[in-house]
Design a protein around this motif. Structure first.
Motif, PDB file in Angstrom:
ATOM      1  N   LYS A 202       0.853  -1.200   0.000  1.00  0.00           N
ATOM      2  CA  LYS A 202       0.000   0.000   0.000  1.00  0.00           C
ATOM      3  C   LYS A 202       0.881   1.238   0.000  1.00  0.00           C
ATOM      4  O   LYS A 202       1.842   1.331   0.758  1.00  0.00           O
ATOM      5  CB  LYS A 202      -0.932  -0.002   1.209  1.00  0.00           C
ATOM      6  N   THR A 203       0.540   2.169  -0.870  1.00  0.00           N
ATOM      7  CA  THR A 203       1.300   3.413  -0.982  1.00  0.00           C
ATOM      8  C   THR A 203       0.360   4.595  -0.768  1.00  0.00           C
ATOM      9  O   THR A 203      -0.724   4.660  -1.366  1.00  0.00           O
ATOM     10  CB  THR A 203       1.957   3.533  -2.377  1.00  0.00           C
ATOM     11  N   THR A 204       0.763   5.518   0.098  1.00  0.00           N
ATOM     12  CA  THR A 204      -0.055   6.702   0.380  1.00  0.00           C
ATOM     13  C   THR A 204       0.473   7.888  -0.419  1.00  0.00           C
ATOM     14  O   THR A 204       1.662   8.217  -0.359  1.00  0.00           O
ATOM     15  CB  THR A 204      -0.021   7.040   1.881  1.00  0.00           C
ATOM     16  N   ILE A 205      -0.421   8.542  -1.170  1.00  0.00           N
ATOM     17  CA  ILE A 205      -0.048   9.699  -1.988  1.00  0.00           C
ATOM     18  C   ILE A 205      -0.870  10.901  -1.539  1.00  0.00           C
ATOM     19  O   ILE A 205      -2.100  10.834  -1.450  1.00  0.00           O
ATOM     20  CB  ILE A 205      -0.312   9.422  -3.481  1.00  0.00           C
ATOM     21  N   GLY A 210      -4.414  18.395  -0.938  1.00  0.00           N
ATOM     22  CA  GLY A 210      -4.449  17.907   0.430  1.00  0.00           C
ATOM     23  C   GLY A 210      -5.139  16.566   0.566  1.00  0.00           C
ATOM     24  O   GLY A 210      -5.108  15.955   1.640  1.00  0.00           O
ATOM     25  N   ASP A 211      -5.787  16.145  -0.495  1.00  0.00           N
ATOM     26  CA  ASP A 211      -6.446  14.832  -0.457  1.00  0.00           C
ATOM     27  C   ASP A 211      -5.394  13.722  -0.406  1.00  0.00           C
ATOM     28  O   ASP A 211      -4.318  13.814  -1.007  1.00  0.00           O
ATOM     29  CB  ASP A 211      -7.324  14.639  -1.696  1.00  0.00           C
ATOM     30  N   ILE A 212      -5.725  12.668   0.318  1.00  0.00           N
ATOM     31  CA  ILE A 212      -4.818  11.522   0.459  1.00  0.00           C
ATOM     32  C   ILE A 212      -5.400  10.331  -0.302  1.00  0.00           C
ATOM     33  O   ILE A 212      -6.568   9.973  -0.121  1.00  0.00           O
ATOM     34  CB  ILE A 212      -4.603  11.158   1.944  1.00  0.00           C
ATOM     35  N   ILE A 213      -4.573   9.745  -1.159  1.00  0.00           N
ATOM     36  CA  ILE A 213      -4.982   8.568  -1.930  1.00  0.00           C
ATOM     37  C   ILE A 213      -4.107   7.378  -1.529  1.00  0.00           C
ATOM     38  O   ILE A 213      -2.888   7.505  -1.404  1.00  0.00           O
ATOM     39  CB  ILE A 213      -4.830   8.820  -3.452  1.00  0.00           C
TER      40      ILE A 213
END
Length: 240
Positions: A202-205, A210-213
């Motif tokens: 899992k990778t957090t972008i 400001g949104d986190i994907i």
């Protein structure tokens, strides 16, 4: 010209299986079923040994004399039995006519040397051809590196079965290793995870807004790489 020393007095159960078109496990089964009666009458057991499979694992095999082979062949159908009898006849003919001939001239000596060198080179080529699968299994078994499914497709192709990324994804979905619908599409099924074939990365972008994907990537473990390569090169049943 053949040297008598290379003409064998026995035939392995592997050779019998290849010659008669039977699976080796079925030949082993026939031998084991018939061995007690043979031992009772002849007073000896069949010679049991081992060989190395593609993964360098020891597997059982038998070495049988001509008489033992023909006894076991009574369990086979007529065609398989005929093939075995004709093969033994051929071996015996080679033995009768195979006395090593001393070259009578320099030209004959050169021809003999060239023939022997060709046989050595052919044997070496066969050894080299068998290396990739063995080296692959050894390398992966000692590595913890996981790979993408696209990389796995290349590894399978390098081991003799050409397949692209899209076809491999399709095959995995069809055979229950990847989910085929919904939010989990192309992610490992519960069965595949329990077998230890995949891991999830899992990778957090964080976007400029400001949104986190959170992205999810399915990767094939070292164990999974060996498992799928063996599937495609025929060491295990490969459906689909």
């Amino acid at each position: 010209m053949k040297d008598l020393s290379v003409i064998k007095e026995t035939m392995s159960s592997i050779e019998i299986a290849e010659l008669t078109g039977k699976m080796h496990k079925h030949v082993l089964e026939a031998i084991r079923v018939m061995e007690p009666s043979w031992e009772k009458v002849a007073g000896t057991k069949f010679r049991l040994g081992t060989y190395k499979d593609a993964n360098q694992q020891d597997r059982p095999c038998y070495e049988l004399t001509k008489t033992e082979c023909l006894y076991v062949a009574t369990k086979f159908n007529d065609e398989a039995r005929a093939k075995l009898i004709l093969r033994w006849e051929q071996l015996e003919k080679e033995k009768r006519n195979g006395n090593f001939q001393v070259p009578g001239s320099f030209k004959e000596a050169l021809l003999l040397a060239a023939h022997q060198q060709e046989e050595i080179e052919n044997q070496q080529k066969q050894i080299e051809a068998n290396k990739p699968k063995v080296l692959f299994a050894e390398a992966v078994s000692t590595s913890q590196r996981s790979c993408l499914i696209s990389e796995l497709a290349k590894i399978i192709s390098q081991n003799g079965v050409t397949i692209g990324q899209n076809r491999l994804f399709e095959w995995m979905r069809k055979n229950g290793f990847l989910c085929n619908k919904g939010a989990s599409y192309n992610q490992p099924t519960q069965k595949a995870m329990e077998l230890g074939l995949f891991e999830i990365k899992k990778t957090t972008i964080t976007k400029s807004t400001g949104d986190i994907i959170v992205t999810t990537t399915s990767k094939v473990t070292g164990k999974g790489q060996i498992y799928f390569v063996n599937k495609f090169i025929g060491k295990e049943s490969c459906h689909g």
